[in-house]
Design a protein around this motif. Structure first.
Motif, PDB file in Angstrom:
ATOM      1  N   GLY A 224       0.839  -1.273  -0.140  1.00 35.51           N
ATOM      2  CA  GLY A 224       0.065  -0.133  -0.075  1.00 35.51           C
ATOM      3  C   GLY A 224       1.029   1.134  -0.089  1.00 35.51           C
ATOM      4  O   GLY A 224       0.446   2.306   0.250  1.00 35.51           O
ATOM      5  N   PHE A 225       2.139   1.183  -0.397  1.00 35.26           N
ATOM      6  CA  PHE A 225       2.903   2.242  -0.571  1.00 35.26           C
ATOM      7  C   PHE A 225       3.841   2.376  -1.864  1.00 35.26           C
ATOM      8  O   PHE A 225       4.265   1.069  -2.137  1.00 35.26           O
ATOM      9  CB  PHE A 225       3.619   2.778   0.764  1.00 35.26           C
ATOM     10  N   LEU A 258       5.040   0.501   8.969  1.00 39.73           N
ATOM     11  CA  LEU A 258       6.037   1.713   9.067  1.00 39.73           C
ATOM     12  C   LEU A 258       5.478   2.775   8.179  1.00 39.73           C
ATOM     13  O   LEU A 258       5.598   3.849   8.474  1.00 39.73           O
ATOM     14  CB  LEU A 258       7.261   1.189   8.504  1.00 39.73           C
ATOM     15  N   MET A 259       4.779   2.277   6.896  1.00 42.67           N
ATOM     16  CA  MET A 259       4.400   3.197   6.110  1.00 42.67           C
ATOM     17  C   MET A 259       3.179   3.639   5.741  1.00 42.67           C
ATOM     18  O   MET A 259       2.646   4.517   5.371  1.00 42.67           O
ATOM     19  CB  MET A 259       5.126   2.851   4.712  1.00 42.67           C
ATOM     20  N   ASN A 260       2.351   2.409   5.873  1.00 36.92           N
ATOM     21  CA  ASN A 260       0.943   2.533   5.663  1.00 36.92           C
ATOM     22  C   ASN A 260      -0.144   1.587   6.185  1.00 36.92           C
ATOM     23  O   ASN A 260      -0.666   0.733   6.002  1.00 36.92           O
ATOM     24  CB  ASN A 260       0.568   2.318   4.272  1.00 36.92           C
ATOM     25  N   PRO A 261      -0.084   1.883   7.745  1.00 33.77           N
ATOM     26  CA  PRO A 261      -0.813   0.856   8.474  1.00 33.77           C
ATOM     27  C   PRO A 261      -2.297   0.568   8.218  1.00 33.77           C
ATOM     28  O   PRO A 261      -2.947  -0.418   8.453  1.00 33.77           O
ATOM     29  CB  PRO A 261      -0.713   1.160  10.093  1.00 33.77           C
ATOM     30  N   MET A 262      -3.025   1.645   7.945  1.00 30.20           N
ATOM     31  CA  MET A 262      -4.486   1.659   7.660  1.00 30.20           C
ATOM     32  C   MET A 262      -4.690   0.724   6.433  1.00 30.20           C
ATOM     33  O   MET A 262      -5.844   0.505   6.220  1.00 30.20           O
ATOM     34  CB  MET A 262      -5.093   2.951   7.529  1.00 30.20           C
ATOM     35  N   ARG A 266      -8.826  -1.468   7.641  1.00 34.13           N
ATOM     36  CA  ARG A 266      -9.838  -0.615   6.954  1.00 34.13           C
ATOM     37  C   ARG A 266     -10.830  -0.071   7.936  1.00 34.13           C
ATOM     38  O   ARG A 266     -11.112  -0.849   8.786  1.00 34.13           O
ATOM     39  CB  ARG A 266     -10.392  -1.555   5.717  1.00 34.13           C
ATOM     40  N   GLY A 267     -11.418   1.076   7.542  1.00 32.12           N
ATOM     41  CA  GLY A 267     -12.441   1.673   8.430  1.00 32.12           C
ATOM     42  C   GLY A 267     -12.028   2.795   8.841  1.00 32.12           C
ATOM     43  O   GLY A 267     -11.037   3.499   8.437  1.00 32.12           O
ATOM     44  N   ALA A 268     -12.545   3.599   9.991  1.00 32.53           N
ATOM     45  CA  ALA A 268     -12.114   4.718  10.671  1.00 32.53           C
ATOM     46  C   ALA A 268     -10.641   4.659  11.186  1.00 32.53           C
ATOM     47  O   ALA A 268     -10.114   3.706  11.459  1.00 32.53           O
ATOM     48  CB  ALA A 268     -12.867   5.130  11.980  1.00 32.53           C
ATOM     49  N   ALA A 269     -10.072   5.939  11.092  1.00 28.65           N
ATOM     50  CA  ALA A 269      -8.819   6.127  11.424  1.00 28.65           C
ATOM     51  C   ALA A 269      -8.610   6.815  12.667  1.00 28.65           C
ATOM     52  O   ALA A 269      -9.018   8.004  12.684  1.00 28.65           O
ATOM     53  CB  ALA A 269      -7.808   6.986  10.335  1.00 28.65           C
ATOM     54  N   PRO A 270      -8.100   6.344  13.850  1.00 31.67           N
ATOM     55  CA  PRO A 270      -8.434   6.619  15.042  1.00 31.67           C
ATOM     56  C   PRO A 270      -7.288   7.708  15.454  1.00 31.67           C
ATOM     57  O   PRO A 270      -6.464   7.463  16.167  1.00 31.67           O
ATOM     58  CB  PRO A 270      -8.277   5.507  16.096  1.00 31.67           C
ATOM     59  N   THR A 288      -0.928  17.246  13.058  1.00 31.04           N
ATOM     60  CA  THR A 288      -0.587  18.005  11.845  1.00 31.04           C
ATOM     61  C   THR A 288      -1.272  17.181  10.484  1.00 31.04           C
ATOM     62  O   THR A 288      -1.443  16.199  10.624  1.00 31.04           O
ATOM     63  CB  THR A 288       0.792  18.436  11.646  1.00 31.04           C
ATOM     64  N   PRO A 289      -1.206  18.287   9.527  1.00 30.29           N
ATOM     65  CA  PRO A 289      -1.635  17.406   8.353  1.00 30.29           C
ATOM     66  C   PRO A 289      -0.716  16.260   7.883  1.00 30.29           C
ATOM     67  O   PRO A 289      -1.327  15.488   7.439  1.00 30.29           O
ATOM     68  CB  PRO A 289      -1.746  18.484   7.305  1.00 30.29           C
ATOM     69  N   VAL A 290       0.461  16.500   8.124  1.00 25.03           N
ATOM     70  CA  VAL A 290       1.409  15.570   7.751  1.00 25.03           C
ATOM     71  C   VAL A 290       1.338  14.422   8.586  1.00 25.03           C
ATOM     72  O   VAL A 290       1.330  13.143   8.198  1.00 25.03           O
ATOM     73  CB  VAL A 290       2.823  16.025   7.919  1.00 25.03           C
ATOM     74  N   GLY A 291       0.965  14.304   9.734  1.00 22.62           N
ATOM     75  CA  GLY A 291       0.919  13.392  10.804  1.00 22.62           C
ATOM     76  C   GLY A 291      -0.359  12.434  10.451  1.00 22.62           C
ATOM     77  O   GLY A 291      -0.572  11.393  10.502  1.00 22.62           O
ATOM     78  N   ARG A 292      -1.522  13.423  10.185  1.00 21.99           N
ATOM     79  CA  ARG A 292      -2.725  12.521   9.812  1.00 21.99           C
ATOM     80  C   ARG A 292      -2.548  11.703   8.577  1.00 21.99           C
ATOM     81  O   ARG A 292      -3.508  10.948   8.354  1.00 21.99           O
ATOM     82  CB  ARG A 292      -3.859  13.713   9.879  1.00 21.99           C
ATOM     83  N   SER A 293      -1.827  12.208   7.728  1.00 25.60           N
ATOM     84  CA  SER A 293      -1.521  11.668   6.420  1.00 25.60           C
ATOM     85  C   SER A 293      -0.908  10.227   6.396  1.00 25.60           C
ATOM     86  O   SER A 293      -1.353   9.277   5.610  1.00 25.60           O
ATOM     87  CB  SER A 293      -0.965  12.261   5.342  1.00 25.60           C
ATOM     88  N   PHE A 294      -0.371   9.932   7.863  1.00 27.72           N
ATOM     89  CA  PHE A 294       0.260   8.613   8.125  1.00 27.72           C
ATOM     90  C   PHE A 294      -0.934   7.721   8.275  1.00 27.72           C
ATOM     91  O   PHE A 294      -0.889   6.497   7.993  1.00 27.72           O
ATOM     92  CB  PHE A 294       1.079   8.661   9.318  1.00 27.72           C
ATOM     93  N   LEU A 295      -2.108   8.164   8.982  1.00 27.74           N
ATOM     94  CA  LEU A 295      -3.014   7.109   9.281  1.00 27.74           C
ATOM     95  C   LEU A 295      -4.312   7.564   8.230  1.00 27.74           C
ATOM     96  O   LEU A 295      -5.310   8.001   8.387  1.00 27.74           O
ATOM     97  CB  LEU A 295      -3.704   7.343  10.553  1.00 27.74           C
ATOM     98  N   LYS A 296      -3.982   7.032   6.955  1.00 27.60           N
ATOM     99  CA  LYS A 296      -4.930   7.261   5.835  1.00 27.60           C
ATOM    100  C   LYS A 296      -6.269   6.382   6.149  1.00 27.60           C
ATOM    101  O   LYS A 296      -6.176   5.467   7.031  1.00 27.60           O
ATOM    102  CB  LYS A 296      -4.591   6.610   4.513  1.00 27.60           C
TER     103      LYS A 296
END
Length: 401
Positions: A224-225, A258-262, A266-270, A288-296
């Motif tokens: 997924g990355f 490490l790169m894309n745990p969600m 699948r489902g909501a990102a907590p 931050t927006p960058v941090g939130r992008s980690f948990l897609k």
């Protein structure tokens, strides 16, 4: 031919299981000193009493630098008595027990472990804020031997299945992913070289255990990355592993811790719940927006890896385990009709440890997990379902009722 009954007994290599359901390896958060506890035993006894054929202990590290953090169990003579007690408790329920065996590689927190992390190639660690060093030939020899030693000890402890972790950007997976493996030696380049460690570990573990236990591997249908393991890479790896003949089954997973745990969850990102568990600086970064992008956030759908997993099923003859959002009886039956040999369940069993018994008895047709993923941040304080903890009491259905 008719599809097999998911609740009927089945052989996994040399091991007889009472049915085709597997509790996935999900870190329990119940080993604060890196040893088996009564809480860890209770955590696995619940789904075992609830009807699963096989419950999987996560995460059993082969070496101190292979832990994701210091609270995880390293398999050793010191931890052997506790692991044996855990195996005995699970066997008393009629279920079998697997140990997810692995080295975390770049997913290891070197600062927590007090030992530098290693990976296929040098890279920064977002977990420890340290540099991860490229594994040397000596490291890879040491780690390979550690897999052998770990396998031997888990056989002595009475485990039935060893699950070799080859996914989620852990050490073996880091060698498979082109973006994480930039080596120019015999461990890098074409897939045949990048897969050397995976094949070597499978071979030496099988040579050590023979037919005393089943040996499986968890591999990725897609990380997924960009630059991760793709479906084509995963399928080529699976062909190599099948040809080698050292494994009894493959468990098909996905995503990267490490790169894309969600991508796996699948489902909501907590995001807020995860941030609340972190130190102040990391907590700020996650919001931050960058941090939130980690948990897609990926929409949940039943059996979300099925389409990619079907590519593996069409190409391979060996037994396969289907994982990813399996909550319904009709999904389990469809997996059998599709030719999968086992179904692997995670969050559904965290929400309802006796779900397999409920489905088998006709008390339920599906699980009640809402896929909010608020269970994910609880790994730091004891993995649990917040919905269940909030107070809804469901009568327990035990085997035979």
């Amino acid at each position: 031919m008719s599809a097999p009954d998911v609740f009927a007994p089945v052989d996994l290599g040399p091991v007889r299981l009472r049915n085709r359901t597997v509790k996935a390896a999900t870190f329990e958060g119940r080993t604060p000193h890196g040893e088996v506890t009564d809480e860890l035993i209770a955590y696995h006894r619940a789904p075992a009493e609830g009807g699963v054929g096989l419950t999987t202990v996560a995460y059993l590290a082969v070496a101190p630098d292979g832990r994701t953090h210091a609270e995880q169990i390293v398999v050793s003579e010191r931890t052997l008595p506790g692991l044996a007690r855990l195996a005995d408790e699970i066997h008393a329920t009629g279920a079998a027990i697997a140990g997810q065996v692995g080295h975390a590689g770049p997913v290891a927190n070197g600062r927590s472990n007090g030992v530098p992390a290693i990976a296929a190639s040098r890279m920064p660690s977002p977990l420890s804020m340290q540099m991860i060093r490229s594994a040397s030939e000596r490291d890879l020899t040491r780690v390979t031997k550690a897999y052998v030693d770990t396998a031997r000890l888990l056989v002595r402890a009475g485990f039935d299945v060893l699950e070799l972790h080859m996914a989620h950007s852990y050490l073996i997976s880091s060698f498979l992913a082109p973006a994480l493996n930039r080596r120019r030696d015999r461990w890098g380049g074409p897939l045949e070289r990048r897969a050397r460690l995976a094949r070597q570990v499978a071979r030496v573990v099988r040579e050590e255990v023979g037919d005393a236990v089943a040996v499986t591997a968890k591999i990725s249908v897609s990380d997924g990355f960009a630059g991760g393991v793709t479906t084509d890479i995963g399928l080529d790896l699976a062909r190599l592993l099948q040809g080698d003949g050292h494994l009894d089954a493959l468990q098909l997973s996905g995503g990267s811790s490490l790169m894309n745990p969600m991508y796996l969850f699948r489902g909501a990102a907590p995001v807020s719940e995860f941030a609340d568990t972190m130190p102040p600086l990391v907590r700020w970064g996650m919001r931050t927006p960058v941090g939130r992008s980690f948990l897609k956030e990926y929409p949940f759908e039943e059996a979300y890896f099925r389409e990619k997993a079907m590519e593996f099923r069409r190409e391979l003859a060996m037994p396969l385990m289907l994982l990813g959002g399996i909550n319904r009886l009709d999904t389990m039956q469809q997996a059998m009709a599709d030719g999968f040999d086992f179904v692997v369940m995670g969050r559904a069993l965290l929400r309802e440890p006796d779900l397999v018994n409920r489905l088998r008895a006709g008390v339920a047709r599906k699980g009640i997990c809402i896929h909010c993923n608020r269970c994910m941040p609880t790994i730091y304080s004891g993995t649990r379902c917040p919905e269940w903890a909030a107070g809804e009491i469901i009568p327990v259905v035990r085997r035979g009722e």
